[in-house]
Design a protein around this motif. Sequence first.
Motif, PDB file in Angstrom:
ATOM      1  N   ILE A 123     -13.400 -15.374  -9.160  1.00 14.30           N
ATOM      2  CA  ILE A 123     -13.775 -15.870 -10.482  1.00 14.30           C
ATOM      3  C   ILE A 123     -13.111 -14.994 -11.539  1.00 14.30           C
ATOM      4  O   ILE A 123     -12.510 -15.474 -12.481  1.00 14.30           O
ATOM      5  CB  ILE A 123     -15.305 -15.921 -10.633  1.00 14.30           C
ATOM      6  CG1 ILE A 123     -15.876 -16.857  -9.564  1.00 14.30           C
ATOM      7  CG2 ILE A 123     -15.704 -16.380 -12.048  1.00 14.30           C
ATOM      8  CD1 ILE A 123     -17.371 -16.821  -9.394  1.00 14.30           C
TER       9      ILE A 123
ATOM     10  N   LYS B 297     -21.166 -23.491  -8.591  1.00 13.53           N
ATOM     11  CA  LYS B 297     -21.090 -24.216  -9.853  1.00 13.53           C
ATOM     12  C   LYS B 297     -21.747 -23.324 -10.894  1.00 13.53           C
ATOM     13  O   LYS B 297     -22.828 -22.765 -10.643  1.00 13.53           O
ATOM     14  CB  LYS B 297     -21.838 -25.540  -9.727  1.00 13.53           C
ATOM     15  CG  LYS B 297     -21.669 -26.413 -10.933  1.00 13.53           C
ATOM     16  CD  LYS B 297     -22.441 -27.714 -10.734  1.00 13.53           C
ATOM     17  CE  LYS B 297     -22.534 -28.444 -12.048  1.00 13.53           C
ATOM     18  NZ  LYS B 297     -23.660 -29.364 -12.054  1.00 13.53           N
ATOM     19  N   ALA B 298     -21.106 -23.160 -12.015  1.00 10.16           N
ATOM     20  CA  ALA B 298     -21.644 -22.267 -13.042  1.00 10.16           C
ATOM     21  C   ALA B 298     -21.362 -22.836 -14.417  1.00 10.16           C
ATOM     22  O   ALA B 298     -20.438 -23.628 -14.594  1.00 10.16           O
ATOM     23  CB  ALA B 298     -21.015 -20.889 -12.902  1.00 10.16           C
TER      24      ALA B 298
ATOM     25  N   GLU C   9     -21.504 -10.949 -18.624  1.00 14.11           N
ATOM     26  CA  GLU C   9     -22.054 -11.076 -19.976  1.00 14.11           C
ATOM     27  C   GLU C   9     -21.502 -10.059 -20.969  1.00 14.11           C
ATOM     28  O   GLU C   9     -21.616 -10.253 -22.167  1.00 14.11           O
ATOM     29  CB  GLU C   9     -23.582 -10.991 -19.941  1.00 14.11           C
ATOM     30  CG  GLU C   9     -24.157  -9.614 -19.679  1.00 14.11           C
ATOM     31  CD  GLU C   9     -24.060  -9.168 -18.237  1.00 14.11           C
ATOM     32  OE1 GLU C   9     -23.701 -10.006 -17.391  1.00 14.11           O
ATOM     33  OE2 GLU C   9     -24.307  -7.998 -17.969  1.00 14.11           O
TER      34      GLU C   9
ATOM     35  N   ASN D 222     -18.554 -18.981 -23.743  1.00 16.96           N
ATOM     36  CA  ASN D 222     -17.629 -18.097 -24.445  1.00 16.96           C
ATOM     37  C   ASN D 222     -18.099 -17.998 -25.878  1.00 16.96           C
ATOM     38  O   ASN D 222     -19.110 -18.598 -26.254  1.00 16.96           O
ATOM     39  CB  ASN D 222     -16.197 -18.616 -24.352  1.00 16.96           C
ATOM     40  CG  ASN D 222     -16.108 -20.053 -24.802  1.00 16.96           C
ATOM     41  OD1 ASN D 222     -16.702 -20.432 -25.807  1.00 16.96           O
ATOM     42  ND2 ASN D 222     -15.395 -20.858 -24.043  1.00 16.96           N
TER      43      ASN D 222
ATOM     44  N   SER E 252     -15.363 -14.813 -21.331  1.00 17.47           N
ATOM     45  CA  SER E 252     -16.435 -15.750 -21.040  1.00 17.47           C
ATOM     46  C   SER E 252     -17.409 -15.135 -20.051  1.00 17.47           C
ATOM     47  O   SER E 252     -17.073 -14.187 -19.356  1.00 17.47           O
ATOM     48  CB  SER E 252     -15.866 -17.043 -20.468  1.00 17.47           C
ATOM     49  OG  SER E 252     -14.974 -16.749 -19.432  1.00 17.47           O
TER      50      SER E 252
ATOM     51  N   TYR F 249     -20.931 -16.255 -17.312  1.00 16.03           N
ATOM     52  CA  TYR F 249     -21.336 -17.376 -16.476  1.00 16.03           C
ATOM     53  C   TYR F 249     -22.824 -17.355 -16.142  1.00 16.03           C
ATOM     54  O   TYR F 249     -23.402 -16.290 -15.963  1.00 16.03           O
ATOM     55  CB  TYR F 249     -20.547 -17.351 -15.170  1.00 16.03           C
ATOM     56  CG  TYR F 249     -19.058 -17.400 -15.381  1.00 16.03           C
ATOM     57  CD1 TYR F 249     -18.374 -18.603 -15.376  1.00 16.03           C
ATOM     58  CD2 TYR F 249     -18.334 -16.227 -15.599  1.00 16.03           C
ATOM     59  CE1 TYR F 249     -17.007 -18.655 -15.584  1.00 16.03           C
ATOM     60  CE2 TYR F 249     -16.962 -16.264 -15.810  1.00 16.03           C
ATOM     61  CZ  TYR F 249     -16.307 -17.480 -15.800  1.00 16.03           C
ATOM     62  OH  TYR F 249     -14.953 -17.529 -16.011  1.00 16.03           O
TER      63      TYR F 249
ATOM     64  N   ILE G  17     -25.034 -18.956 -13.154  1.00 19.92           N
ATOM     65  CA  ILE G  17     -24.861 -19.641 -11.870  1.00 19.92           C
ATOM     66  C   ILE G  17     -25.843 -20.803 -11.770  1.00 19.92           C
ATOM     67  O   ILE G  17     -27.036 -20.634 -12.026  1.00 19.92           O
ATOM     68  CB  ILE G  17     -25.101 -18.693 -10.681  1.00 19.92           C
ATOM     69  CG1 ILE G  17     -24.253 -17.435 -10.827  1.00 19.92           C
ATOM     70  CG2 ILE G  17     -24.810 -19.400  -9.359  1.00 19.92           C
ATOM     71  CD1 ILE G  17     -24.562 -16.379  -9.790  1.00 19.92           C
TER      72      ILE G  17
ATOM     73  N   GLU H 263     -19.994 -22.038 -18.016  1.00 18.92           N
ATOM     74  CA  GLU H 263     -19.112 -21.037 -18.583  1.00 18.92           C
ATOM     75  C   GLU H 263     -19.364 -20.931 -20.089  1.00 18.92           C
ATOM     76  O   GLU H 263     -19.225 -21.907 -20.811  1.00 18.92           O
ATOM     77  CB  GLU H 263     -17.659 -21.422 -18.309  1.00 18.92           C
ATOM     78  CG  GLU H 263     -16.672 -20.372 -18.735  1.00 18.92           C
ATOM     79  CD  GLU H 263     -15.241 -20.737 -18.355  1.00 18.92           C
ATOM     80  OE1 GLU H 263     -14.910 -21.937 -18.361  1.00 18.92           O
ATOM     81  OE2 GLU H 263     -14.476 -19.820 -18.060  1.00 18.92           O
TER      82      GLU H 263
END
Lengths: 215, 341
Positions: free
Chosen positions: A21, A83-84, A63, A88, A30, A32, A34, A86
Amino acid sequence: MNLNLAAFERFAVRFQKGDIIFVEYEPGDSFYLIQSGRVQISKIMGNIEKTLDILYPGEIFGEMAILEEAPRSANAIALDNVKALEFNRANFEILMRGNPAIALKLLKLFTKRIYDQRRRFMILTLDDIQARVMDVFLMLAETDAGGQQEGEKREFKTTIDDIAHWAGLPTEKCREVINHFMNQRRIEVLPDKIIVKNLNEFARFVNSRRKNLAT
Amino acid sequence: MAPKAMTFKANSVIYFKGDISDKIYILKSGKVSMNSEDIETGQEVRDLIQTGEFFGVKSALGKYPREESAVVLSDAEVIQFTVPEFEQFVAQNTRVIMKMLKVFSNQLRRIHARVSSLLVTEEKTDPESGLFGIGQYYLNKKMYAQALYVFRRYLTYYPSGKFAKEAANNIAMAEQYAQKYGQGKGPEIGSSTPIPDKRPTGPTPVAVRAELSDVAKVYYNGVSLFGQNKFQEALDEFKKVAEQKEDEEYAVKALFEIGRCLFQLKQFDAAIRQFSGLIQKYPKLPDLPEALYYIGQCYEEKGEGDRALGFYKKILTMTTEADPVQRKVKKALRALEEKSK
């Protein structure tokens, strides 16, 4: 937690099992959240890749990126198909406003990070390197949530490399201190753990050094 | 239970440093001071709480000892929340959380900087060398997919960096080894510890550059130049590879790269012709969706969003979510949508 995530599907990203990732030192912009799958956080130290943490759905990683575009401080690798969401800086406010639960989660995470950093800072301000090494054990004992509390003798699943990292000391220097403690029979070093014979004694020593500093 | 209004007399203390408690307060009126000691100098620090401001949040949320004493300077009215009450309150009031996030992230940034400043003993790796080093690590461990990711990233961030050439060479090596031996297999790489090969028929570790054909060398020189944003020079190299007849595999790869160079050189019509020609000649090309994506991008650059749209939609039908190109396409589609609004 009742997360209103359906509306944020367009911010979803997917990674296949084994995908990177991000890696340490990459610029990060960015972070994430989860949604499914697990993510491994690791760091390459010398010739080994050390797992720092395994994160599950609902957890946040990367973060620090919203604070500043500092390089990533560890690798994040998909352990499963992941799958997360994203986030920003551009979508952060929108996502947060619509999702107080995520915002609250992040707030708690920041709380923990601030505390950890303050604690780390307090270790590093000790001039006496023996006290520093001892204080690392005290910190590990504090964060060892629900760990073995009985008595003065404590076991730590840690290594000299780890201790050196927290104490901000070169590994060799740290090893010297630990060897010294071993000769004094204050600690025992085993392949998978380090045993401190009397943690209270460590606490008293560290406190005495810290007071000297404050005056 | 509901949040509780409370009053405190001047000179009383709402909580002491070191207390552990799950109470969070908001100041309604009066004066309250947060007294703490600087964690570095031990000097006393006093901060006045503003009316309407929350205090005690971090320690209550994190279940940590209070880092400061809350001392009342003049008679004060406060509202006391338990953590669940606080959570309920802010859940309906995201603005408050956003404000706190900003305050906390500032604090975090500051403490981070202070910690870093003390870490003089830890040898600092600059991000560029660090990133390259991670690629080397994966390459040495024969984790080619990971190595490729890192070296490609390296070239994205540092196209003319000090390891650009090496990174391009390593990409070539990793691609070749991944294909030839597979992930996790292959000869030892690097000079660290050459492992003597005891099996008589085993693959002999040979320096990879020696294994590369002349065609491949030219091709990877092109890759390296492209990585350094020298698109015209890269184009010239790829043209040489495309024209030779010895190695069709590299010729096809070069045809694709020529299209990418033309796109970077903003010769969009030429790039479209290049990719279209490639697709016609090799309809089973593995990079087909990627080629279509570039054609879409070219049309977008030419201001023909509608035609781009057609290509993007086509890609969606032939890829899965796992394909990186699909992510790019979705992003492009969103951007197009935004534009048309």
